[in-house]
Scaffold this motif. Structure first.
Motif, PDB file in Angstrom:
ATOM      1  N   MET A 242      -6.881  11.814  -2.340  1.00  0.00           N
ATOM      2  CA  MET A 242      -5.865  12.353  -1.442  1.00  0.00           C
ATOM      3  C   MET A 242      -6.235  12.024   0.016  1.00  0.00           C
ATOM      4  SD  MET A 242      -2.958  13.776  -1.847  1.00  0.00           S
ATOM      5  CE  MET A 242      -3.001  14.485  -3.466  1.00  0.00           C
ATOM      6  N   GLY A 243      -5.281  11.545   0.760  1.00  0.00           N
ATOM      7  CA  GLY A 243      -5.512  11.165   2.157  1.00  0.00           C
ATOM      8  C   GLY A 243      -5.898   9.707   2.327  1.00  0.00           C
ATOM      9  N   HIS A 244      -6.153   8.992   1.249  1.00  0.00           N
ATOM     10  CA  HIS A 244      -6.498   7.576   1.307  1.00  0.00           C
ATOM     11  C   HIS A 244      -5.268   6.737   0.978  1.00  0.00           C
ATOM     12  CE1 HIS A 244     -10.843   8.135   1.665  1.00  0.00           C
ATOM     13  NE2 HIS A 244     -10.696   9.151   0.812  1.00  0.00           N
ATOM     14  N   ARG A 245      -5.375   5.451   1.266  1.00  0.00           N
ATOM     15  CA  ARG A 245      -4.302   4.517   0.914  1.00  0.00           C
ATOM     16  C   ARG A 245      -4.710   3.784  -0.355  1.00  0.00           C
ATOM     17  NH1 ARG A 245       0.238   4.966   3.618  1.00  0.00           N
ATOM     18  NH2 ARG A 245       0.851   2.899   2.958  1.00  0.00           N
TER      19      ARG A 245
ATOM     20  N   SER B  94       0.835  -1.193   0.000  1.00  0.00           N
ATOM     21  CA  SER B  94       0.000   0.000   0.000  1.00  0.00           C
ATOM     22  C   SER B  94       0.875   1.250   0.000  1.00  0.00           C
ATOM     23  CB  SER B  94      -0.936   0.005   1.208  1.00  0.00           C
ATOM     24  OG  SER B  94      -0.216   0.179   2.396  1.00  0.00           O
ATOM     25  N   TYR B  95       0.284   2.340  -0.450  1.00  0.00           N
ATOM     26  CA  TYR B  95       0.993   3.617  -0.536  1.00  0.00           C
ATOM     27  C   TYR B  95      -0.040   4.729  -0.478  1.00  0.00           C
ATOM     28  CZ  TYR B  95      -0.537   2.736  -5.303  1.00  0.00           C
ATOM     29  OH  TYR B  95      -1.290   2.434  -6.400  1.00  0.00           O
ATOM     30  N   LEU B  96       0.407   5.941  -0.209  1.00  0.00           N
ATOM     31  CA  LEU B  96      -0.506   7.075  -0.208  1.00  0.00           C
ATOM     32  C   LEU B  96      -0.956   7.356  -1.632  1.00  0.00           C
ATOM     33  CD1 LEU B  96       1.129   9.543   2.330  1.00  0.00           C
ATOM     34  CD2 LEU B  96      -1.000   8.289   2.591  1.00  0.00           C
ATOM     35  N   CYS B  97      -2.257   7.498  -1.820  1.00  0.00           N
ATOM     36  CA  CYS B  97      -2.803   7.752  -3.153  1.00  0.00           C
ATOM     37  C   CYS B  97      -2.328   9.111  -3.658  1.00  0.00           C
ATOM     38  CB  CYS B  97      -4.332   7.720  -3.112  1.00  0.00           C
ATOM     39  SG  CYS B  97      -4.990   6.109  -2.640  1.00  0.00           S
ATOM     40  N   GLN B  98      -2.062   9.173  -4.941  1.00  0.00           N
ATOM     41  CA  GLN B  98      -1.535  10.402  -5.544  1.00  0.00           C
ATOM     42  C   GLN B  98      -2.615  11.240  -6.226  1.00  0.00           C
ATOM     43  OE1 GLN B  98       1.694  11.312  -5.057  1.00  0.00           O
ATOM     44  NE2 GLN B  98       1.695   9.516  -3.727  1.00  0.00           N
ATOM     45  N   SER B  99      -3.718  10.650  -6.620  1.00  0.00           N
ATOM     46  CA  SER B  99      -4.738  11.421  -7.331  1.00  0.00           C
ATOM     47  C   SER B  99      -5.455  12.354  -6.354  1.00  0.00           C
ATOM     48  CB  SER B  99      -5.738  10.495  -8.015  1.00  0.00           C
ATOM     49  OG  SER B  99      -6.526   9.842  -7.052  1.00  0.00           O
ATOM     50  N   GLU B 100      -5.899  13.511  -6.867  1.00  0.00           N
ATOM     51  CA  GLU B 100      -6.558  14.507  -6.023  1.00  0.00           C
ATOM     52  C   GLU B 100      -7.832  13.960  -5.403  1.00  0.00           C
ATOM     53  OE1 GLU B 100      -7.124  18.468  -7.495  1.00  0.00           O
ATOM     54  OE2 GLU B 100      -5.249  18.358  -8.620  1.00  0.00           O
ATOM     55  N   SER B 101      -8.581  13.170  -6.144  1.00  0.00           N
ATOM     56  CA  SER B 101      -9.859  12.658  -5.631  1.00  0.00           C
ATOM     57  C   SER B 101      -9.668  11.650  -4.496  1.00  0.00           C
ATOM     58  CB  SER B 101     -10.668  12.032  -6.761  1.00  0.00           C
ATOM     59  OG  SER B 101      -9.984  10.907  -7.285  1.00  0.00           O
TER      60      SER B 101
END
Length: 184
Positions: A142-145, A133-140
């Motif tokens: 953001m803040g999710h894994r 898992s990693y931090l999501c990069q898309s703006e929609s």
């Protein structure tokens, strides 16, 4: 023995508090839920079983975990009419022992075993562990894994309550996966 004069009234008042005749009652005397206040009621009686209608009695109350050194400090309210209320808040699911003493004698059937069950799971503090898992990069998102999902890759879910205690593996989770805005 004949008493001369008009009849008189005799008022019999209860004697002093008797520990073994004093009553303790409530659902919270045997079970409770972590994070929910347990309330135990106590009614003072004398050695003949008469209810006492005064307060100010000194009870010793101890509530401790049977498995750990966790000691809870209950509150004790004296309503000054022979009734009392013991309130406690356990935040861990485990077994506790409630002892209530008056003049070094246990009240009613004290000590009581209280089984505290787990608090409801709080999804906001529960965790899913993905190996990739990693931090999501898309703006929609953001803040999710985000994760690379592969049926061969194992993941772990930890269900936590509001007190961050890990709960047993008896909960069912719904995990929504999406790819290119298509949920599955």
């Amino acid at each position: 023995d004949n008493i001369k004069g008009s009849p008189f009234n005799v008022r019999v008042i209860p004697n002093v508090l008797n520990a073994t005749n004093t009553l303790i009652y409530s659902h919270s005397i045997s079970s409770a839920t972590a994070g929910v206040r347990g309330v135990v009621k106590l009614t003072a009686r004398d050695r003949a079983g008469n209810y006492l209608y005064t307060g100010w009695d000194n009870f010793v109350i101890k509530l401790e975990s049977q498995a750990s050194s966790n000691l809870l400090i209950p509150t004790f309210n004296d309503f000054k009419n022979g009734t009392y209320v013991i309130t406690y808040l356990a935040t861990r699911a485990e077994s506790y022992k409630l002892s209530v003493l008056y003049q070094n004698l246990h009240v009613d059937d004290s000590p009581y075993s209280i089984g505290v069950i787990a608090a409801p799971v709080d999804a906001s503090v529960s965790k899913v562990y993905w190996k990739s898992s990693y931090l999501c990069q898309s703006e929609s998102l953001m803040g999710h894994r985000c994760a690379s999902v592969n049926p061969e890759v194992h993941y772990r879910i930890e269900a936590h309550d509001a007190f961050l205690n890990i709960q047993p593996d008896v909960y069912v989770f719904r995990i929504e996966l999406s790819h290119n805005d298509i949920n599955s």
